[in-house]
Scaffold this motif. Structure first.
Motif, mmCIF file in Angstrom:
data_model
loop_
_atom_site.group_PDB
_atom_site.id
_atom_site.type_symbol
_atom_site.label_atom_id
_atom_site.label_comp_id
_atom_site.label_asym_id
_atom_site.label_seq_id
_atom_site.Cartn_x
_atom_site.Cartn_y
_atom_site.Cartn_z
ATOM 1 N N UNK A 161 -10.332 7.737 11.255
ATOM 2 C CA UNK A 161 -10.508 8.753 12.290
ATOM 3 C C UNK A 161 -11.859 9.447 12.122
ATOM 4 N N UNK A 162 -12.238 9.775 10.898
ATOM 5 C CA UNK A 162 -13.510 10.454 10.642
ATOM 6 C C UNK A 162 -14.689 9.584 11.060
ATOM 7 N N UNK A 163 -14.651 8.314 10.726
ATOM 8 C CA UNK A 163 -15.739 7.404 11.096
ATOM 9 C C UNK A 163 -15.789 7.230 12.614
ATOM 10 N N UNK B 57 0.857 -1.163 0.000
ATOM 11 C CA UNK B 57 0.000 0.000 0.000
ATOM 12 C C UNK B 57 0.905 1.227 0.000
ATOM 13 N N UNK B 58 0.563 2.155 -0.877
ATOM 14 C CA UNK B 58 1.370 3.368 -0.950
ATOM 15 C C UNK B 58 1.153 4.227 0.284
ATOM 16 N N UNK B 59 2.068 5.126 0.503
ATOM 17 C CA UNK B 59 1.968 6.013 1.666
ATOM 18 C C UNK B 59 0.717 6.878 1.565
ATOM 19 N N UNK C 45 -2.293 4.876 2.545
ATOM 20 C CA UNK C 45 -2.292 4.652 3.991
ATOM 21 C C UNK C 45 -2.817 5.886 4.723
ATOM 22 N N UNK C 46 -2.444 7.050 4.280
ATOM 23 C CA UNK C 46 -2.915 8.294 4.899
ATOM 24 C C UNK C 46 -4.420 8.450 4.693
ATOM 25 N N UNK C 47 -4.904 8.144 3.502
ATOM 26 C CA UNK C 47 -6.331 8.246 3.205
ATOM 27 C C UNK C 47 -7.118 7.284 4.100
#
Length: 89
Positions: A14-16, A1-3, A6-8
């Motif tokens: 966190x939003x959920x 998985x790209x960085x 991973x951030x997305x």
């Protein structure tokens, strides 16, 4: 998985989590809907499944929420006979 991916994923997580935390049914508005004589099912429709429940010879004691915000309800014959709350906003 790209960085970037991973951030997305982390931001979505966190939003959920924040959205679910803000949707608690353990609040003053819902507590005020509870009335003596309501059935267990009616209360469960308002508050959801209790976090703790004890059945003893025709009585049921239930607690919704975690300290410091809790709603406690006593049922006799499937009807509310007593209810109290602590720390509700």
């Amino acid at each position: 998985m790209s960085r970037r991916m991973a951030i997305i994923v982390m931001v979505l997580f966190v939003a959920v989590s924040l959205a679910l935390a803000g949707c608690s049914k353990i609040n003053k508005e819902n507590y005020d809907k509870i009335e003596v004589g309501m059935t267990y099912d009616e209360v469960e429709d308002i508050l959801g499944t209790p976090d703790e429940a004890k059945d003893v010879i025709g009585t049921k004691s239930c607690v919704w929420g975690q300290a410091p915000e809790t709603i406690s309800i006593k049922f006799v014959g499937d009807k509310v006979v007593f209810h109290s709350a602590r720390g509700l906003k």
